[in-house]
Motif scaffolding. Structure first.
Motif, PDB file in Angstrom:
ATOM      1  N   LEU A 130       9.472   1.286  -8.837  1.00 35.08           N
ATOM      2  CA  LEU A 130      10.141   0.033  -8.500  1.00 35.08           C
ATOM      3  C   LEU A 130       9.123  -1.080  -8.533  1.00 35.08           C
ATOM      4  O   LEU A 130       8.064  -0.990  -7.892  1.00 35.08           O
ATOM      5  N   GLU A 131       9.406  -2.126  -9.301  1.00 33.51           N
ATOM      6  CA  GLU A 131       8.461  -3.244  -9.394  1.00 33.51           C
ATOM      7  C   GLU A 131       8.172  -3.825  -8.020  1.00 33.51           C
ATOM      8  O   GLU A 131       9.062  -3.874  -7.159  1.00 33.51           O
ATOM      9  N   PRO A 132       6.936  -4.266  -7.777  1.00 36.58           N
ATOM     10  CA  PRO A 132       6.677  -5.028  -6.554  1.00 36.58           C
ATOM     11  C   PRO A 132       7.648  -6.199  -6.494  1.00 36.58           C
ATOM     12  O   PRO A 132       7.736  -7.000  -7.435  1.00 36.58           O
ATOM     13  N   THR A 133       8.393  -6.285  -5.414  1.00 34.12           N
ATOM     14  CA  THR A 133       9.518  -7.224  -5.311  1.00 34.12           C
ATOM     15  C   THR A 133       9.338  -8.121  -4.099  1.00 34.12           C
ATOM     16  O   THR A 133       8.916  -7.667  -3.041  1.00 34.12           O
ATOM     17  N   VAL A 134       9.667  -9.399  -4.278  1.00 36.29           N
ATOM     18  CA  VAL A 134       9.566 -10.360  -3.182  1.00 36.29           C
ATOM     19  C   VAL A 134      10.884 -11.104  -3.064  1.00 36.29           C
ATOM     20  O   VAL A 134      11.407 -11.632  -4.051  1.00 36.29           O
TER      21      VAL A 134
ATOM     22  N   TYR B 227       0.843  -1.197   0.000  1.00 39.40           N
ATOM     23  CA  TYR B 227       0.000   0.000   0.000  1.00 39.40           C
ATOM     24  C   TYR B 227       0.878   1.247   0.000  1.00 39.40           C
ATOM     25  O   TYR B 227       1.800   1.363   0.810  1.00 39.40           O
ATOM     26  N   HIS B 228       0.619   2.157  -0.907  1.00 39.08           N
ATOM     27  CA  HIS B 228       1.421   3.358  -1.145  1.00 39.08           C
ATOM     28  C   HIS B 228       2.896   3.019  -1.302  1.00 39.08           C
ATOM     29  O   HIS B 228       3.784   3.693  -0.764  1.00 39.08           O
ATOM     30  N   GLN B 229       3.158   1.944  -2.063  1.00 38.40           N
ATOM     31  CA  GLN B 229       4.528   1.561  -2.390  1.00 38.40           C
ATOM     32  C   GLN B 229       5.370   1.242  -1.164  1.00 38.40           C
ATOM     33  O   GLN B 229       6.601   1.269  -1.208  1.00 38.40           O
ATOM     34  N   GLY B 230       4.706   0.979  -0.031  1.00 34.78           N
ATOM     35  CA  GLY B 230       5.452   0.714   1.200  1.00 34.78           C
ATOM     36  C   GLY B 230       6.064   1.952   1.823  1.00 34.78           C
ATOM     37  O   GLY B 230       6.869   1.852   2.749  1.00 34.78           O
ATOM     38  N   GLN B 231       5.671   3.135   1.347  1.00 34.84           N
ATOM     39  CA  GLN B 231       6.227   4.385   1.848  1.00 34.84           C
ATOM     40  C   GLN B 231       5.401   4.927   3.016  1.00 34.84           C
ATOM     41  O   GLN B 231       4.940   6.062   2.995  1.00 34.84           O
TER      42      GLN B 231
ATOM     43  N   ILE C  50      12.890  -0.278   4.809  1.00 36.74           N
ATOM     44  CA  ILE C  50      12.840  -0.339   3.347  1.00 36.74           C
ATOM     45  C   ILE C  50      12.175   0.900   2.757  1.00 36.74           C
ATOM     46  O   ILE C  50      12.696   1.558   1.876  1.00 36.74           O
ATOM     47  N   PHE C  51      10.966   1.206   3.222  1.00 31.57           N
ATOM     48  CA  PHE C  51      10.185   2.339   2.720  1.00 31.57           C
ATOM     49  C   PHE C  51      10.006   2.241   1.209  1.00 31.57           C
ATOM     50  O   PHE C  51      10.142   3.216   0.472  1.00 31.57           O
ATOM     51  N   GLY C  52       9.689   1.038   0.764  1.00 33.48           N
ATOM     52  CA  GLY C  52       9.471   0.798  -0.655  1.00 33.48           C
ATOM     53  C   GLY C  52       8.783  -0.538  -0.852  1.00 33.48           C
ATOM     54  O   GLY C  52       8.585  -1.310   0.093  1.00 33.48           O
ATOM     55  N   PRO C  53       8.412  -0.878  -2.106  1.00 34.87           N
ATOM     56  CA  PRO C  53       7.603  -2.075  -2.393  1.00 34.87           C
ATOM     57  C   PRO C  53       8.411  -3.358  -2.477  1.00 34.87           C
ATOM     58  O   PRO C  53       8.422  -4.049  -3.497  1.00 34.87           O
ATOM     59  N   VAL C  54       9.119  -3.677  -1.387  1.00 36.92           N
ATOM     60  CA  VAL C  54       9.935  -4.887  -1.347  1.00 36.92           C
ATOM     61  C   VAL C  54       9.526  -5.718  -0.140  1.00 36.92           C
ATOM     62  O   VAL C  54       9.658  -5.269   1.003  1.00 36.92           O
TER      63      VAL C  54
END
Length: 489
Positions: free
Chosen positions: A361-365, A279-283, A380-384
């Motif tokens: 940044l692509e959703p990353t796992v 949600y919100h790119q993890g930000q 992280i503050f991002g979509p990882v």
């Protein structure tokens, strides 16, 4: 409602900043300029604080129904300009349409909650140990509050301080983040101006932190500094405020975990993790940094998580179906990619994503990670998403508490009492059973422990932050001062 946000706002007037520097407002998705603002300097900041001091002296004496009426009008102005506000959130902060809608609604709730505060400025009459004395306790506004706002949830997290500050009789000066000078600052000047707030009570100085950041804190006017942002900057603000004997309300970083116990409903846990992470790119300060899964359910969880994560739509935040939009700037992208690379070198495996296109940044796992890898250790503050296994409940507790942050968290278990018991063992200001950590309700205490901050926002708890108490005693009959006086007669 004014929509020209190229000027700063001081003492009820839109004016050109006095600095020779500018704040360039850029769309993080397209890279296109939105508006150029002539920045404010120390003289502007001083003018803003002085205006707030003058206006607050009268505002604190205003009738509570007048204060409430202003905030009720703010709600009306916001609702009438909802599309404008949401559009600015999308183009300035990279919010997806879904996130912007939720942020707007949360901000409305904050104002509605704060509208009742003028009638909650209650005191007490208390007994005294001295004959003939009456003790009174009054709750008063602090005076002037300085607000340094963030770029990730700029509208909501700034309103979270402005509305209760005004409601409790304070004056306000806002310094918005340079990435979001409008949705974190100037748009509030326009809203409150349209709502009829007296001049000088709310001032917004867009400027560079290197030029006016420290002065926001050290100026003699503010009695409290409200800051939302990184722990590093929060420490600096705390040090400056401490030296000047000012209060602080600090909502800082987090390393939040979602724990999946072996008896969890995996589908529910996966859905919670997807929302809490992407949600919100993890930000978001409350976003998931680590997803800890009992080893017996790790493969099952990972398979389903990847299956759904592959369907996340990323890219243009203006498209209503987009789940993951851009990060706020290229520095954030580069920082996260370095942590991914370092973690892969230490044995983690990228199972999804891992590439960036501009600020998207692509959703990353990542799987095969440990609790000590950079992608788990750093915020992280991002979509990882980082999926980490554990073997026992005790190990999971230790893993969650291993870091110095304590903002939010979550745990999944089919046994509510077991989940609650686990939650009690986590050193954090907020935690949620069978949910994810991104929760914020206007009437519930919001804040963290340890390196995640000081103080609490929202509801009755923010009253403790934004007000002060005065003990006033009344001696109704002559006091007998004993031999100290009698021997003089």
């Amino acid at each position: 409602m004014n929509t020209d946000f190229s000027r700063i706002y001081i003492d009820g007037e839109w004016k050109k900043g006095s600095s020779d520097k500018t704040v360039e407002n850029v769309n993080p998705f397209t890279g296109e300029g939105i508006v150029t603002i002539q920045a404010g300097d120390k003289d502007d900041l001083n003018e803003a604080y002085e205006a707030a001091v003058r206006a607050q002296a009268e505002w604190q004496k205003e009738l509570p129904q007048k204060k409430r009426a202003i905030l009720e009008k703010v709600v009306t102005v916001m609702e009438d300009n909802k599309e404008l506000i949401i559009d600015w959130l999308i183009k300035e902060s990279g919010s997806t349409a879904m996130k912007a809608e939720v942020e707007f609604g949360a901000s409305i709730n904050i104002v509605k909650e704060a509208a009742g505060f003028p009638f909650h400025m209650e005191g007490k009459i208390m007994p005294s140990q001295t004959p003939g004395k009456e003790n009174r306790v009054y709750r008063n506004p602090l005076g002037v509050i300085g607000i340094i706002s963030p770029w990730n949830f700029p509208f909501h997290l700034t309103m979270r301080s402005i509305a209760p500050a005004i409601a409790t009789g304070n004056g306000v000066v806002v310094k918005p983040a340079t990435d979001t000078p409008v949705t974190g600052g100037l748009i509030f000047a326009s809203i409150f101006e349209a709502a009829g707030l007296p001049k000088g009570l709310l001032n917004v100085v867009a400027g560079r932190g290197s030029e006016i950041g420290d002065d926001m804190v050290t100026h003699s006017a503010p009695r409290l500094i409200s800051f939302t942002g990184s722990t590093e900057v929060g420490r600096h603000i705390g040090e400056l405020a401490g030296r000047n004997l000012k209060k602080t309300a600090l909502e800082l970083g987090g390393n939040n975990a979602l724990v999946v116990l072996e008896d969890a409903d995996i589908e529910q846990a996966v859905e919670s993790a997807l929302f809490g992470k992407f949600y919100h790119q993890g930000q978001i300060c409350m976003s998931l940094n680590r997803i800890l899964i009992h080893r017996d359910r790790y493969e099952e969880f990972t398979e389903r998580f990847l299956e759904l994560a592959k369907n996340l739509k990323y890219g243009d935040p203006e498209e209503k179906s987009t789940n993951v939009g851009p990060l706020i700037n290229s520095d954030q992208v580069e920082r996260i990619l370095k942590d991914i690379e370092a973690s892969v070198e230490q044995g983690a495996e990228i199972r999804l994503g891992g590439q960036a296109d501009g600020n998207v940044l692509e959703p990353t796992v990542l799987t095969g990670a440990t609790n000590k890898m950079p992608i788990a250790e750093n915020e992280i503050f991002g979509p990882v998403a980082v999926l980490i296994p554990f073997d026992s409940e005790e190990e999971a507790v230790d893993m969650v508490n291993d870091y110095s942050f304590g903002l939010s968290g979550s745990v999944h278990s089919s046994n509510i009492e077991r989940g609650t018991s686990f939650a009690h063992k986590i050193h954090t200001g907020m935690i949620h059973v069978n949910d994810q950590p991104v929760n914020d309700e206007a009437h519930m205490p919001f804040g963290g422990e340890k390196d995640s901050g000081l103080g609490r926002f929202n509801g009755e708890w923010v009253l403790e932050e934004f007000t002060t108490l005065k003990w006033l005693s009344v001696q109704h009959s002559p006091r007998d001062y004993g031999p100290f006086i009698s021997q003089l007669k």
